[in-house]
Enzyme design. Structure first.
Site, PDB file in Angstrom:
ATOM      1  N   ASP A 108       0.823  -1.208   0.000  1.00 25.17           N
ATOM      2  CA  ASP A 108       0.000   0.000   0.000  1.00 25.17           C
ATOM      3  C   ASP A 108       0.856   1.257   0.000  1.00 25.17           C
ATOM      4  O   ASP A 108       1.476   1.592   1.008  1.00 25.17           O
ATOM      5  CB  ASP A 108      -0.912  -0.023   1.239  1.00 25.17           C
ATOM      6  CG  ASP A 108      -1.945   1.080   1.184  1.00 25.17           C
ATOM      7  OD1 ASP A 108      -2.088   1.718   0.114  1.00 25.17           O
ATOM      8  OD2 ASP A 108      -2.613   1.310   2.201  1.00 25.17           O
ATOM      9  N   ASP A 289      -1.687   5.623  -5.933  1.00 25.44           N
ATOM     10  CA  ASP A 289      -2.060   4.791  -4.794  1.00 25.44           C
ATOM     11  C   ASP A 289      -2.263   3.330  -5.179  1.00 25.44           C
ATOM     12  O   ASP A 289      -3.269   2.976  -5.780  1.00 25.44           O
ATOM     13  CB  ASP A 289      -3.350   5.359  -4.184  1.00 25.44           C
ATOM     14  CG  ASP A 289      -3.807   4.568  -2.977  1.00 25.44           C
ATOM     15  OD1 ASP A 289      -2.977   3.839  -2.394  1.00 25.44           O
ATOM     16  OD2 ASP A 289      -4.981   4.679  -2.618  1.00 25.44           O
TER      17      ASP A 289
END
Ligand SMILES: *[C@@H]1O[C@H](CO)[C@@H](O)[C@H](O)[C@H]1NC(C)=O
Ligand SMILES: *[C@@H]1O[C@H](CO)[C@@H](O)[C@H](O)[C@H]1NC(C)=O
Ligand SMILES: *[C@@H]1O[C@H](CO)[C@@H](O)[C@H](O)[C@H]1NC(C)=O
Ligand SMILES: *[C@@H]1O[C@H](CO)[C@@H](O)[C@H](O)[C@H]1NC(C)=O
Ligand SMILES: *[C@@H]1O[C@H](CO)[C@@H](O)[C@H](O)[C@H]1NC(C)=O
Ligand SMILES: *[C@@H]1O[C@H](CO)[C@@H](O)[C@H](O)[C@H]1NC(C)=O
Length: 417
Positions: A108, A289
């Site tokens: 992440d 992201d």
């Protein structure tokens, strides 16, 4: 109401193996990782991505408001952002302790706490040290809380980091399909996640590799490949340098945007046009992201994209849908950042058709990965380039030089979808 039966089918598809030993090449290290597909339906996917976007925006605003009012951001407020149980995740196998137990951690770039315990329980060894801090992070529609430890972390089969600060969850919600998160976002996002120490930031794995002299530069590069159900896909994380076998041409670097709240993340300024110059999104701030699946753009930009493509929102699964005639006419989307334009081809705008049924769609339909962020431009966070974007472009997250790099790859023009 929407029929639920069509998207309750559960699919688990591990398309890769992470057992490959780590490659130490020159002074940087690479870690292969796997994609896991665990889809309960695309509507779920769209909603999860949007919930994450909302949390990212709220997170930044909460801190900005607190600063404006001359107080520190409330530690009880949303403190960091990560992914929830999105339909598909990229996970890396990370060893913790000595001897190491391996955990499957979600990769992440949109959050920065590394933690485990959501799935497999933490196995303490002689290298495990409990700190006096508790830790808690709120995500878009999930959260974890527990205790902060320091321990030896092993990436791949040989690279070890001593005294890495990690969270050990004793409670988590909304996070399934992996053991925890490998937080590769900017260190700033870890602020206020500890208690009672609410002032320290927690060095990330990349920070510690750098401060321990294992890697020369505090950066991590990420390589993804587009995937279909049948092909085996390996992603690759490279710490401390970039892997020239994974990209083509040169890397364009762009400084972190000055616009809040995108600037607390891997935020960049970017404009988007369609075909021969139809403006979709004027230059504005957003984030890169890996924890978001789709490419989310502000509502006004999304409306322009729909109009330009003729796409309609599929009522069952929530993704945009086009006809095959419209697909024949579908033009590239051009993302311009740092003075370079990156072409996202028509094929790259499609959800892989071989995976339609896995998201509750019809095998014969053509769905798109561009979706609605949920608010108009001008909010300091007007797009999220999720991993469907990163499957086409190599990405570099450079803490030392406060910049993000992007480059084309041999998959940029692939027609695999
Ligand atoms: C979970 O961790 C928190 C923070 O360290 C601690 O206060 C709490 O007692 C723990 N709960 C359990 C059930 O272990
Ligand atoms: C780890 O940290 C502890 C205390 O924080 C220190 O005593 C120890 O020497 C450190 N070990 C290494 C290998 O850095
Ligand atoms: C690694 O990070 C921890 C905190 O997480 C820090 O205390 C320690 O000094 C770092 N170790 C090195 C050698 O940089
Ligand atoms: C898949 O997701 C469901 C719920 O979303 C979860 O219960 C299950 O554990 C996941 N399975 C795997 C193998 O990740
Ligand atoms: C929709 O697209 C057409 C051309 O396809 C254009 O003429 C029109 O201005 C667009 N409308 C909006 C609201 O963008
Ligand atoms: C992709 O194709 C376009 C032409 O459609 C070409 O200009 C571009 O160089 C190609 N990109 C890569 C990375 O091969």
């Amino acid at each position: 109401m929407l029929p639920t039966a069509s998207f309750t089918a559960l699919l688990v598809l591990a398309v890769s193996v992470v057992a490959k030993p780590i490659v130490v090449r020159d002074s940087f290290v690479t870690l292969p990782f796997a994609k896991k597909l665990n889809v309960t339906g695309a509507l779920d996917l769209v909603h999860k991505d949007q919930a994450r976007a909302q949390a990212v925006r709220t997170h930044g605003s909460a801190k900005a408001n607190a600063r404006a009012q001359g107080r520190s951001a409330n530690s009880a407020a949303v403190t960091s952002i990560g992914v929830t149980n999105v339909a598909q995740v990229y996970v890396a196998s990370v060893g913790v302790g000595s001897p190491a137990t391996s955990y499957s951690l979600l990769i992440d770039t949109g959050s920065s706490n590394t933690w485990l315990g959501a799935g497999k329980a933490y196995v303490e060894t002689s290298t495990s040290t409990k700190t006096s801090n508790s830790v808690a992070v709120e995500y878009g529609s999930g959260s974890f809380s527990g205790t902060e430890y320091t321990d030896t972390v092993t990436l791949g089969s040989g690279l070890t980091i001593t005294n890495q600060s990690i969270g050990v969850a004793n409670s988590s919600a909304g996070l399934t399909g992996f053991d925890g998160i490998l937080g590769l976002g900017p260190t700033y996002l870890t602020r206020k996640t500890l208690s009672p120490d609410t002032t320290s930031e927690i060095p990330t794995v990349t920070d510690n590799l750098s401060s321990q002299g294992t890697i020369p530069t505090d950066l991590v590069a990420v390589s993804y490949e587009p995937t279909t159900s049948s092909s085996v896909t390996n992603g690759e994380l490279t710490f401390g340098g970039t892997d020239s076998s994974k990209y083509t041409g040169s890397i364009t670097y762009t400084g972190i945007t000055g616009t809040s709240p995108a600037n607390e993340f891997w935020g960049i300024d970017q404009s988007i046009s369609y075909g021969t110059g139809t403006n979709i999104l004027s230059s504005t701030a957003g984030i890169v992201d890996s924890g978001t699946v789709l490419i989310l753009i502000a509502t006004d930009a999304f409306t322009r994209y729909k109009n330009a493509t003729g796409a309609v929102t599929d009522g069952t699964i929530g993704l945009l849908r086009i006809t095959s005639a419209q697909f024949s006419n579908l033009k590239s989307l051009f993302f311009t950042t740092g003075g370079t334009t990156f072409e996202l081809t028509a094929n790259a705008q499609l959800w892989p058709r071989s995976l339609n049924s896995y998201i509750g769609g019809s095998a014969s339909n053509i769905y798109l990965v561009i979706n609605d962020l949920g608010w108009n431009t001008g909010n300091g966070l007007d797009f999220m380039n999720g991993y469907t974007f990163l499957e086409r472009f190599y990405s570099v997250f450079d803490t030392t030089n406060k910049r993000v790099g992007l480059a084309t790859t041999s998959f940029t023009n692939a027609t695999s979808n």
